[in-house]
Design a protein around this motif. Structure first.
Motif, PDB file in Angstrom:
ATOM      1  N   ASP A  21      46.387  46.176  34.946  1.00 56.07           N
ATOM      2  CA  ASP A  21      46.179  45.171  34.052  1.00 56.07           C
ATOM      3  C   ASP A  21      45.189  44.019  35.101  1.00 56.07           C
ATOM      4  N   LEU A  22      45.546  43.722  36.130  1.00 59.42           N
ATOM      5  CA  LEU A  22      44.974  42.722  37.015  1.00 59.42           C
ATOM      6  C   LEU A  22      43.593  43.242  37.211  1.00 59.42           C
ATOM      7  N   ARG A  23      43.314  44.328  37.606  1.00 60.50           N
ATOM      8  CA  ARG A  23      42.054  45.021  37.888  1.00 60.50           C
ATOM      9  C   ARG A  23      41.329  44.998  36.644  1.00 60.50           C
ATOM     10  N   ALA A  24      41.716  45.578  35.446  1.00 57.66           N
ATOM     11  CA  ALA A  24      41.127  45.511  34.181  1.00 57.66           C
ATOM     12  C   ALA A  24      40.732  44.218  33.596  1.00 57.66           C
ATOM     13  N   ALA A  25      41.585  43.277  33.708  1.00 56.79           N
ATOM     14  CA  ALA A  25      41.304  41.780  32.954  1.00 56.79           C
ATOM     15  C   ALA A  25      40.120  41.184  33.028  1.00 56.79           C
ATOM     16  N   THR A  26      39.694  41.014  34.490  1.00 58.57           N
ATOM     17  CA  THR A  26      38.428  40.101  34.770  1.00 58.57           C
ATOM     18  C   THR A  26      38.203  40.465  36.212  1.00 58.57           C
ATOM     19  N   ASP A  27      37.344  39.717  36.732  1.00 59.86           N
ATOM     20  CA  ASP A  27      36.770  39.877  38.176  1.00 59.86           C
ATOM     21  C   ASP A  27      37.394  38.772  39.104  1.00 59.86           C
ATOM     22  N   HIS A  28      38.172  38.218  38.652  1.00 57.39           N
ATOM     23  CA  HIS A  28      38.960  37.270  39.549  1.00 57.39           C
ATOM     24  C   HIS A  28      40.642  37.596  39.238  1.00 57.39           C
ATOM     25  N   CYS A  68      53.326  29.066  44.705  1.00 60.06           N
ATOM     26  CA  CYS A  68      51.929  29.035  44.260  1.00 60.06           C
ATOM     27  C   CYS A  68      51.456  30.289  44.928  1.00 60.06           C
ATOM     28  N   GLY A  69      50.787  31.083  43.911  1.00 58.90           N
ATOM     29  CA  GLY A  69      50.051  32.053  44.668  1.00 58.90           C
ATOM     30  C   GLY A  69      49.445  33.132  43.562  1.00 58.90           C
ATOM     31  N   VAL A  70      48.953  34.081  43.754  1.00 61.57           N
ATOM     32  CA  VAL A  70      48.438  35.275  42.941  1.00 61.57           C
ATOM     33  C   VAL A  70      49.892  35.948  42.410  1.00 61.57           C
ATOM     34  N   PRO A  71      49.971  36.082  40.970  1.00 61.45           N
ATOM     35  CA  PRO A  71      51.303  36.760  40.698  1.00 61.45           C
ATOM     36  C   PRO A  71      51.435  38.312  40.905  1.00 61.45           C
ATOM     37  N   VAL A  72      51.164  38.804  41.841  1.00 63.75           N
ATOM     38  CA  VAL A  72      51.431  40.116  42.304  1.00 63.75           C
ATOM     39  C   VAL A  72      52.951  40.520  42.387  1.00 63.75           C
ATOM     40  N   GLY A  73      53.433  41.225  41.626  1.00 62.62           N
ATOM     41  CA  GLY A  73      54.870  41.758  41.704  1.00 62.62           C
ATOM     42  C   GLY A  73      55.515  40.988  40.740  1.00 62.62           C
ATOM     43  N   HIS A  74      54.810  39.930  39.940  1.00 59.54           N
ATOM     44  CA  HIS A  74      55.515  39.087  38.936  1.00 59.54           C
ATOM     45  C   HIS A  74      55.918  40.250  37.796  1.00 59.54           C
ATOM     46  N   ARG A 112      35.701  35.429  32.873  1.00 61.44           N
ATOM     47  CA  ARG A 112      34.628  36.252  32.875  1.00 61.44           C
ATOM     48  C   ARG A 112      34.111  36.176  31.326  1.00 61.44           C
ATOM     49  N   SER A 113      34.291  35.110  30.651  1.00 62.00           N
ATOM     50  CA  SER A 113      33.811  35.232  29.197  1.00 62.00           C
ATOM     51  C   SER A 113      34.305  36.358  28.346  1.00 62.00           C
ATOM     52  N   MET A 114      35.536  36.897  28.728  1.00 60.71           N
ATOM     53  CA  MET A 114      36.198  37.846  27.941  1.00 60.71           C
ATOM     54  C   MET A 114      35.387  39.081  27.866  1.00 60.71           C
ATOM     55  N   ARG A 115      34.749  39.482  28.981  1.00 61.32           N
ATOM     56  CA  ARG A 115      33.725  40.544  28.754  1.00 61.32           C
ATOM     57  C   ARG A 115      34.488  42.014  29.263  1.00 61.32           C
ATOM     58  N   ASP A 116      35.601  41.918  29.757  1.00 61.48           N
ATOM     59  CA  ASP A 116      36.322  42.904  30.246  1.00 61.48           C
ATOM     60  C   ASP A 116      37.481  43.392  29.097  1.00 61.48           C
ATOM     61  N   ASP A 117      38.615  43.665  29.593  1.00 59.25           N
ATOM     62  CA  ASP A 117      39.762  44.281  28.696  1.00 59.25           C
ATOM     63  C   ASP A 117      40.441  43.003  28.349  1.00 59.25           C
ATOM     64  N   THR A 118      40.567  42.831  27.175  1.00 51.36           N
ATOM     65  CA  THR A 118      40.908  41.371  26.841  1.00 51.36           C
ATOM     66  C   THR A 118      42.425  41.682  26.577  1.00 51.36           C
ATOM     67  N   ALA A 119      42.974  42.706  26.145  1.00 47.53           N
ATOM     68  CA  ALA A 119      44.127  43.131  26.050  1.00 47.53           C
ATOM     69  C   ALA A 119      44.987  43.004  27.294  1.00 47.53           C
ATOM     70  N   ALA A 120      44.295  43.679  28.321  1.00 49.59           N
ATOM     71  CA  ALA A 120      44.860  43.341  29.636  1.00 49.59           C
ATOM     72  C   ALA A 120      45.240  41.972  30.194  1.00 49.59           C
TER      73      ALA A 120
END
Length: 252
Positions: A233-240, A220-226, A29-37
């Motif tokens: 961080d997943l919630r703060a980083a972007t909208d996907h 392959c999948g979303v790295p939940v629990g990785h 999302r064009s780095m409009r969210d929490d770029t550190a996360a």
């Protein structure tokens, strides 16, 4: 849907020259969210290749993307504004053979779309790579799916991986078109979680990684629990949510 959170294989080169690699696909999302996360999520996934969508495209876009790559211990391979949003990052394990940014035909009134593409080597394995962000409009999206398959076929490589934001669920005709010609890596070897949208309410899979038939999909999948990837961080980083795959690429 979630599968066992057993760890994905780590990157390595086998004695025969084949390569196990990690590929991450992520709409940032064009780095409009929490770029550190965002950087923490990418770094924790320890990818060899990152297929970015919605990279920064405007003022000082190269500087912004470079800052993200550096924070994740990666470098820019290709793309960004020159591909209308898709980009590819890589680590120093990749030997770059060539890159090409491709602008797709523009439909009046819709956003310009493009592909970021490259051919890279890991050990004795040669790999075509493509990052995409397909149209919101269904007919244009279907045409772009065909262009994606044509582009992979024209890269002159036996093995290739493509990933991105498809703006469509698996039952859609463009998704099915891609899955007919390529392996849908989540379907082949599900790992982690399935849904990529939205981080606050995961309910649909609209992001995916595809691989040509000769590549072995190890997970392959979303790295939940990785390890190192937190829900905060997943919630703060972007909208996907990102998609992470471990692939074994044969010697070319």
């Amino acid at each position: 849907m979630e599968t066992s959170p057993s760890p994905l294989p780590t990157s390595r080169t086998e004695p025969d020259g084949s390569a196990v690699i990690r590929v991450l696909s992520y709409n940032i999302r064009s780095m409009r969210d929490d770029t550190a996360a965002l950087a923490r999520v990418i770094h924790a996934c320890d990818p060899d290749l990152v297929l970015i969508q919605e990279a920064p495209r405007f003022f000082r876009w190269r500087k912004k993307l470079s800052r993200l790559a550096r924070a994740a211990n990666l470098v820019i391979l290709t793309g960004g504004a020159t591909a209308a949003g898709p980009a590819i990052l890589c680590n120093l394990r990749a030997t770059v053979e060539r890159t090409e940014d491709v602008l797709l035909p523009l439909t009046p009134g819709l956003h310009r779309r493009g592909f970021a593409t490259a051919v890279v080597r890991f050990g004795g394995a040669r790999l075509g790579v493509l990052s995409c962000h397909l149209s919101l409009q269904k007919d244009e999206r279907y045409e772009q799916g065909g262009m994606l398959l044509d582009r992979l076929a024209a890269m002159g490589v036996e093995h290739a991986v493509a990933g991105g934001d498809l703006n469509e669920r698996p039952a859609g005709r463009t998704f099915l078109r891609l899955a007919d010609g390529l392996q849908d890596c989540w379907v082949t070897a599900p790992w982690g979680s399935e849904y990529t949208s939205t981080p606050a309410d995961p309910h649909q899979r609209i992001d995916a990684i595809f691989a040509t038939k000769g590549i072995e999909v190890l997970g392959c999948g979303v790295p939940v629990g990785h390890p190192g990837v937190t829900e905060t961080d997943l919630r703060a980083a972007t909208d996907h949510l990102p998609v992470l795959a471990a692939l074994k690429v044969p010697v070319s």
